[in-house]
Design a protein around this motif. Structure first.
Motif, PDB file in Angstrom:
ATOM      1  N   LEU A  40       0.852  -1.180   0.000  1.00  0.00           N
ATOM      2  CA  LEU A  40       0.000   0.000   0.000  1.00  0.00           C
ATOM      3  C   LEU A  40       0.896   1.241   0.000  1.00  0.00           C
ATOM      4  N   LEU A  41       0.685   2.132  -0.961  1.00  0.00           N
ATOM      5  CA  LEU A  41       1.514   3.324  -1.117  1.00  0.00           C
ATOM      6  C   LEU A  41       0.727   4.572  -0.764  1.00  0.00           C
ATOM      7  N   GLU A  42       1.379   5.533  -0.111  1.00  0.00           N
ATOM      8  CA  GLU A  42       0.766   6.843   0.078  1.00  0.00           C
ATOM      9  C   GLU A  42       1.070   7.656  -1.172  1.00  0.00           C
ATOM     10  N   LEU A  43       0.028   8.154  -1.830  1.00  0.00           N
ATOM     11  CA  LEU A  43       0.171   8.854  -3.097  1.00  0.00           C
ATOM     12  C   LEU A  43       0.143  10.361  -2.891  1.00  0.00           C
ATOM     13  N   ARG A  44       0.858  11.078  -3.721  1.00  0.00           N
ATOM     14  CA  ARG A  44       0.861  12.537  -3.683  1.00  0.00           C
ATOM     15  C   ARG A  44      -0.223  13.106  -4.607  1.00  0.00           C
ATOM     16  N   GLU A  45      -0.532  12.372  -5.635  1.00  0.00           N
ATOM     17  CA  GLU A  45      -1.478  12.865  -6.648  1.00  0.00           C
ATOM     18  C   GLU A  45      -2.269  11.708  -7.208  1.00  0.00           C
ATOM     19  N   VAL A  46      -3.514  12.008  -7.558  1.00  0.00           N
ATOM     20  CA  VAL A  46      -4.365  11.020  -8.213  1.00  0.00           C
ATOM     21  C   VAL A  46      -5.120  11.740  -9.327  1.00  0.00           C
ATOM     22  N   THR A  47      -5.296  11.092 -10.458  1.00  0.00           N
ATOM     23  CA  THR A  47      -6.015  11.680 -11.587  1.00  0.00           C
ATOM     24  C   THR A  47      -7.184  10.786 -11.956  1.00  0.00           C
ATOM     25  N   PHE A  48      -8.363  11.375 -12.053  1.00  0.00           N
ATOM     26  CA  PHE A  48      -9.549  10.648 -12.498  1.00  0.00           C
ATOM     27  C   PHE A  48      -9.797  10.997 -13.962  1.00  0.00           C
ATOM     28  N   SER A  49      -9.845   9.998 -14.815  1.00  0.00           N
ATOM     29  CA  SER A  49     -10.189  10.201 -16.218  1.00  0.00           C
ATOM     30  C   SER A  49     -11.666   9.822 -16.352  1.00  0.00           C
ATOM     31  N   ILE A  50     -12.544  10.833 -16.243  1.00  0.00           N
ATOM     32  CA  ILE A  50     -13.986  10.589 -16.163  1.00  0.00           C
ATOM     33  C   ILE A  50     -14.756  11.623 -16.972  1.00  0.00           C
ATOM     34  N   ASN A  51     -16.027  11.307 -17.232  1.00  0.00           N
ATOM     35  CA  ASN A  51     -16.901  12.259 -17.903  1.00  0.00           C
ATOM     36  C   ASN A  51     -17.781  12.967 -16.852  1.00  0.00           C
ATOM     37  N   ALA A  52     -18.623  13.881 -17.292  1.00  0.00           N
ATOM     38  CA  ALA A  52     -19.442  14.674 -16.374  1.00  0.00           C
ATOM     39  C   ALA A  52     -20.388  13.799 -15.541  1.00  0.00           C
ATOM     40  N   GLU A  53     -20.995  12.804 -16.165  1.00  0.00           N
ATOM     41  CA  GLU A  53     -21.912  11.926 -15.434  1.00  0.00           C
ATOM     42  C   GLU A  53     -21.172  11.162 -14.329  1.00  0.00           C
ATOM     43  N   GLN A  54     -19.996  10.646 -14.657  1.00  0.00           N
ATOM     44  CA  GLN A  54     -19.204   9.928 -13.655  1.00  0.00           C
ATOM     45  C   GLN A  54     -18.779  10.862 -12.523  1.00  0.00           C
ATOM     46  N   ALA A  55     -18.417  12.104 -12.855  1.00  0.00           N
ATOM     47  CA  ALA A  55     -18.024  13.082 -11.834  1.00  0.00           C
ATOM     48  C   ALA A  55     -19.185  13.350 -10.875  1.00  0.00           C
ATOM     49  N   GLU A  56     -20.392  13.476 -11.414  1.00  0.00           N
ATOM     50  CA  GLU A  56     -21.567  13.688 -10.563  1.00  0.00           C
ATOM     51  C   GLU A  56     -21.814  12.484  -9.652  1.00  0.00           C
ATOM     52  N   LEU A  57     -21.701  11.283 -10.200  1.00  0.00           N
ATOM     53  CA  LEU A  57     -21.921  10.076  -9.404  1.00  0.00           C
ATOM     54  C   LEU A  57     -20.888   9.945  -8.284  1.00  0.00           C
ATOM     55  N   ILE A  58     -19.636  10.245  -8.591  1.00  0.00           N
ATOM     56  CA  ILE A  58     -18.595  10.178  -7.567  1.00  0.00           C
ATOM     57  C   ILE A  58     -18.817  11.271  -6.519  1.00  0.00           C
ATOM     58  N   GLY A  59     -19.218  12.440  -6.954  1.00  0.00           N
ATOM     59  CA  GLY A  59     -19.539  13.518  -6.019  1.00  0.00           C
ATOM     60  C   GLY A  59     -20.659  13.126  -5.072  1.00  0.00           C
ATOM     61  N   GLU A  60     -21.703  12.517  -5.608  1.00  0.00           N
ATOM     62  CA  GLU A  60     -22.813  12.046  -4.778  1.00  0.00           C
ATOM     63  C   GLU A  60     -22.339  10.976  -3.795  1.00  0.00           C
ATOM     64  N   PHE A  61     -21.430  10.103  -4.246  1.00  0.00           N
ATOM     65  CA  PHE A  61     -20.877   9.069  -3.379  1.00  0.00           C
ATOM     66  C   PHE A  61     -20.120   9.710  -2.212  1.00  0.00           C
ATOM     67  N   PHE A  62     -19.274  10.699  -2.490  1.00  0.00           N
ATOM     68  CA  PHE A  62     -18.537  11.376  -1.425  1.00  0.00           C
ATOM     69  C   PHE A  62     -19.492  12.082  -0.455  1.00  0.00           C
ATOM     70  N   LEU A  63     -20.524  12.722  -0.957  1.00  0.00           N
ATOM     71  CA  LEU A  63     -21.500  13.382  -0.079  1.00  0.00           C
ATOM     72  C   LEU A  63     -22.221  12.375   0.806  1.00  0.00           C
ATOM     73  N   LYS A  64     -22.588  11.230   0.244  1.00  0.00           N
ATOM     74  CA  LYS A  64     -23.242  10.178   1.032  1.00  0.00           C
ATOM     75  C   LYS A  64     -22.308   9.683   2.123  1.00  0.00           C
ATOM     76  N   CYS A  65     -21.046   9.485   1.796  1.00  0.00           N
ATOM     77  CA  CYS A  65     -20.075   9.062   2.801  1.00  0.00           C
ATOM     78  C   CYS A  65     -19.975  10.102   3.920  1.00  0.00           C
ATOM     79  N   ALA A  66     -19.910  11.379   3.560  1.00  0.00           N
ATOM     80  CA  ALA A  66     -19.816  12.448   4.561  1.00  0.00           C
ATOM     81  C   ALA A  66     -21.038  12.443   5.478  1.00  0.00           C
ATOM     82  N   ARG A  67     -22.210  12.284   4.909  1.00  0.00           N
ATOM     83  CA  ARG A  67     -23.436  12.236   5.726  1.00  0.00           C
ATOM     84  C   ARG A  67     -23.428  11.030   6.650  1.00  0.00           C
TER      85      ARG A  67
END
Length: 72
Positions: A19-46
């Motif tokens: 397991l490595l600690e990373l300095r940077e991560v890049t997501f190669s995604i479209n707008a729909e995927q970005a929205e879905l991931i955003g919703e996932f992060f918000l659900k996790c926060a809640r």
């Protein structure tokens, strides 16, 4: 809210050797995927806010990669 450094971890390949600690991560995604991931992060926060025992959740829409949110 206290500002904390974001920590990102990952594996170099599918063999999950070290397991490595990373300095940077890049997501190669479209707008729909970005929205879905955003919703996932918000659900996790809640869920973290509502449940002090919440530990982690796997995002199941990332295809062949694993996206996991882990409470720090």
């Amino acid at each position: 809210m206290t500002k904390q450094n974001l920590k990102i971890y990952g594996y170099e390949s599918a063999e999950f050797e070290t397991l490595l600690e990373l300095r940077e991560v890049t997501f190669s995604i479209n707008a729909e995927q970005a929205e879905l991931i955003g919703e996932f992060f918000l659900k996790c926060a809640r869920d973290m806010t509502e449940n002090p025992d919440w530990e982690h959740k796997h995002y199941d829409g990332a295809g062949p990669v694993d996206l996991i949110v882990y409470k720090s």
